[in-house]
Design an enzyme around this catalytic site. Structure first.
Site, PDB file in Angstrom:
ATOM      1  N   GLU A 172       2.714  20.299 -40.984  1.00  0.00           N
ATOM      2  CA  GLU A 172       1.883  19.158 -40.294  1.00  0.00           C
ATOM      3  C   GLU A 172       0.369  19.280 -40.251  1.00  0.00           C
ATOM      4  O   GLU A 172      -0.041  19.212 -38.897  1.00  0.00           O
ATOM      5  CB  GLU A 172       2.647  19.085 -38.882  1.00  0.00           C
ATOM      6  N   GLU A 291      12.204  18.356 -41.342  1.00  0.00           N
ATOM      7  CA  GLU A 291      12.113  18.344 -39.657  1.00  0.00           C
ATOM      8  C   GLU A 291      12.789  16.921 -39.414  1.00  0.00           C
ATOM      9  O   GLU A 291      12.287  15.797 -39.601  1.00  0.00           O
ATOM     10  CB  GLU A 291      10.787  18.406 -39.049  1.00  0.00           C
TER      11      GLU A 291
END
Ligand code: AHR
Length: 498
Positions: A172, A291
């Site tokens: 991320e 995710e």
């Protein structure tokens, strides 16, 4: 309500990559400590890992586990977790404001993953570290012997290389919360050079480039395009992350959120193929949805957490029946996109937004979402067939034309079976499913299982497994046809021999 479905061997989406049923363990909360590892627990093995948790993980048949993060990754030094335990440093984990003891590191996790029958999807820190660290970690893990780092691994107890195939290039990196957040161009350049060096050490590895941390990010889509412009030639997959919640307590809209996942996947595919065309490349970038899950129940509790504890209970969502139904829809969506989504990781596996919960010194149990994930992982292997479904639709707050039936069939020729997965989104009506298989000859019904009939807010806890599968007795099989009554608000798995 009636629904019809026509499937044929000639209309195949793709062979499903087993890694679609991956999961994720981050060094955060009670995922590692008190989750998989608790040396004083009555079921602990000689290395301190809980056997009761291991057994539940084995039930899930997980092929791949992403490790060690997550946001934790961006401040992690893998060297802290190798060598004699008594010499390992305690460190501040700035991502979750906790203290990491490093009692569990690379070797312990690798040994444990072997017993859990899963491969590791390893991640390199591109937040505080870079190219040198990334190539050193690949050398430590995958190079056989005769160099400083490979011999250090052998000295630390692993003669044979770990042979880790799938690697994430950071986590991320677009997020303002990320330690070492970068612009798309800066990250893309760093990932390209790190990836290049990693593949020079071991050209058999596959690399996952960070996409946006969610489709809601303001830079979504341009981030994807820019990082791919920089790193296209060096990577194999682009990552997607997405979590859902029912904050508004709107069931119809909540169960339709798998449509958001589908749109997200289609948009990312479009960007990958745009860059492919722009670069006139012959290579196709596939997706790693590394995710995904429901995450919202624990938000309020987590806002009250005291910082700098060791393994505090954070992100401990307690899942209910409606969450299990959405997870079922999300799994079907991943299967429907298995031509491009090759890796997916349910985030996470134990205690932290997880299908498995544990109590210190106490039991381990299955949350509601355990079951759809288990069914998909056990039986969703093989070829995903295009589901031609005709069924009524509804409109919800955010979505139009939501089909009441979410479904897919998977042909598993190795096991000689055809499996139908289906969610009935209707609160009130059963669906009479009529599934016609023009060119597939069916044998006997092997199993018809449902999660149905529970209060939508019903949960499982340490003492009672309220939400668990039952047999659906209303299923019949003919040579080229399956008929089934699917109860209102139900997850269904129908397995038929060929
Ligand atoms: O899975 C929990 C967290 O969610 C991960 O650490 C991070 O990557 C994401 O924001």
């Amino acid at each position: 309500m009636k629904a019809s479905m026509q499937i044929s061997k000639n209309f195949q989406i793709s062979k499903i990559d087993d890694r679609l049923y991956g999961s994720f363990i981050e060094h955060m909360g009670r995922a590692v400590y008190e989750g998989i590892y608790e040396p004083d627990h009555p079921t602990a093995d000689e290395k301190g890992f809980r056997n009761d948790v291991k057994e539940l993980i084995q039930e899930l048949n997980i092929p791949l586990i992403r490790y060690p993060g997550g946001n934790f990754l961006s401040g992690y030094n893998w060297e802290d977790g190798i060598g004699p335990r008594e010499e390992r440093p305690k460190r501040l984990d700035l991502a979750w404001k906790t203290i990491e003891t490093n009692e569990v590191g690379l070797h312990e996790f690798f040994d444990w993953s072997q017993e859990a029958n899963a491969e590791i999807n390893m991640a390199v820190n591109l937040g505080t570290r870079g190219v040198d660290d990334a190539r050193r970690l690949v050398e430590y893990c995958n190079f056989p012997s005769g160099t400083e780092l490979s011999d250090l691994r052998r000295q630390n107890g692993h003669e044979e290389p770990f042979a880790i195939k799938t690697w994430c290039l950071g986590n991320e990196m677009d997020g303002p919360w990320q330690i070492g957040q970068k612009s798309a161009v800066d990250y893309g350049k760093l990932a390209a050079q790190a990836g290049k060096a990693m593949k020079l050490v071991d050209d058999s590895i596959e690399l996952v480039l960070c996409g946006s941390s969610s489709s809601e990010m303001p830079t979504f889509a341009s981030w994807e395009a820019e990082v791919l412009e920089e790193a296209y030639d060096y990577v194999d997959y682009l990552s997607l992350h997405r979590y859902y919640g029912n904050q508004e307590n709107d069931l119809e809209n909540y169960l339709a959120k798998s449509i958001d996942m589908d749109n997200f996947i289609k948009s990312v595919i479009a960007v990958c193929d745009y860059v492919k065309a722009k670069k006139k490349s012959k290579k196709t970038i596939n997706l790693s949805f590394d995710e995904w899950n429901v995450w919202y129940h624990s938000n309020e509790q987590d806002s009250k957490n005291e910082p700098w504890q060791i393994a505090p209970p954070i992100l401990e969502d307690v899942y209910n029946f409606e969450d299990a139904l959405l997870v079922g829809c999300l799994l079907i969506t991943l299967m429907k996109n298995s031509d491009r989504v090759k890796i997916a990781c349910l985030a996470q596996l134990v205690n932290v937004i997880a299908p498995i919960m544990t109590e210190k010194d106490g039991p381990a149990w299955r949350q509601t979402i355990f079951y759809p994930f288990m069914h998909a992982s056990l039986y969703g292997r093989g070829i995903a067939l295009t589901p031609n479904v005709q069924v009524d639709t509804y409109d919800s707050k955010d979505f139009a034309d939501v089909p009441y039936l979410e479904s897919i069939a998977v042909l598993n020729e190795d096991e000689n079976e055809l499996v139908i997965f289906a969610v009935n989104r209707s609160k009130d009506e059963s669906i009479a499913l009529d599934c016609e298989l023009s060119d597939i000859e069916l044998g006997q019904l092997k199993e018809a299982t449902e999660l149905a009939g529970f209060n939508i807010k019903a949960i499982n806890n340490r003492d009672e497994e309220v939400v668990k599968p039952n047999e659906n007795t209303d299923v019949s099989v003919e040579k080229h046809r399956v008929k089934a009554q699917l109860k209102p608000l139900s997850w269904n798995v129908i397995r038929v021999s060929l």
